[in-house]
Motif scaffolding. Sequence first.
Motif, PDB file in Angstrom:
ATOM      1  N   THR A 238      -6.434  23.159  -2.500  1.00 56.80           N
ATOM      2  CA  THR A 238      -6.349  22.060  -3.165  1.00 56.80           C
ATOM      3  C   THR A 238      -7.458  22.059  -4.351  1.00 56.80           C
ATOM      4  N   THR A 253      -3.431  16.672  -5.265  1.00 57.88           N
ATOM      5  CA  THR A 253      -4.110  17.763  -4.190  1.00 57.88           C
ATOM      6  C   THR A 253      -3.205  18.915  -4.241  1.00 57.88           C
ATOM      7  N   THR A 259      -5.588  12.314  -1.452  1.00 59.33           N
ATOM      8  CA  THR A 259      -6.694  12.589  -2.310  1.00 59.33           C
ATOM      9  C   THR A 259      -8.028  12.222  -1.822  1.00 59.33           C
ATOM     10  N   VAL A 262      -9.308  15.468  -0.039  1.00 63.80           N
ATOM     11  CA  VAL A 262      -8.888  16.664  -0.948  1.00 63.80           C
ATOM     12  C   VAL A 262     -10.118  17.726  -0.730  1.00 63.80           C
TER      13      VAL A 262
END
Length: 308
Positions: A238, A253, A259, A262
Amino acid sequence: MRARYGVPLGITAVAAAGLTYAAGFEVRSFRLRRVTVPVLPPGMRPLRVLQVSDIHMVGGQRKKQRWLRSLAGLRPDFVVNTGDNLSDPEGVPETLDALGPLMEFPGAYVFGSNDYYGPKLRNPARYLMEKASGRHGLNGNPPAVGAIHNPWEELRDAFDAAGWVGLSNRRDRLKLDGLEIAFTGLDDPHIKRDRYDEVAGGPEADADFSLAVVHAPYLRSLDAFTADRYPLILAGHTHGGQLCIPFYGALVTNCDIDTGRVKGLSTHRAGGHTSYLHVSAGCGTNRYTPVRFACPPEATLLTLTPRD
């Protein structure tokens, strides 16, 4: 004149300063994240695991090479490399030079898409478009055309020769001072190389500890590992979002994980079970987007301790 041009010029100046910081400083501001994870069986001694990920080595990155070599001073019990070592078909020698001191320790690895294929120039806005459409990598997008093939076999052979265990749709073990650590790994889901049916079955009962490893933390892989009751999953891919907004976080991501997870330590639930998940933000970038903002490059030293 001031009323007409002051604001646009001010925005341009701020943007230029941000780009200079992102490309000139933060992308080389390497950090070590330290995390404690209570996942070991009661009574087992703690284990120190160094996770390196997303090196994306390009020729001439001397500071990155020196920093990676310095991580051997941490003296981990073992190293886990979660892939995307390359961003240059000529980068294998420098990658192996940087990882050489770490290869003196026991280790395990999986590969990511950038180990197999060279990067291509792409519009950064496509990451936002892919997030909106739910299509990432080859998961729903057309097959790659004209891809550059990296010499990943040279990496594999060097890692294997050092005693690191390859986990691309494989299981394997490391022996550490009387302990046996079992690994289950997947090839990269980002390019649909994962084959969970080949490694399904959960932790190995006769091992002292079992953990799961994958490059890209796609939900199908996390669900499978968690439903099979792995206590810990390690992933990368990521870049922590790479270009983040201060006090807000990541916008993308580059896979279907949210997210909020992440980077760093979190949990994942599936099949009535819960696993710890650690996602490394990695220490490199695609060679065509050599910037980071509010997301410094990193490696992680995980201290695994007995669970309550």
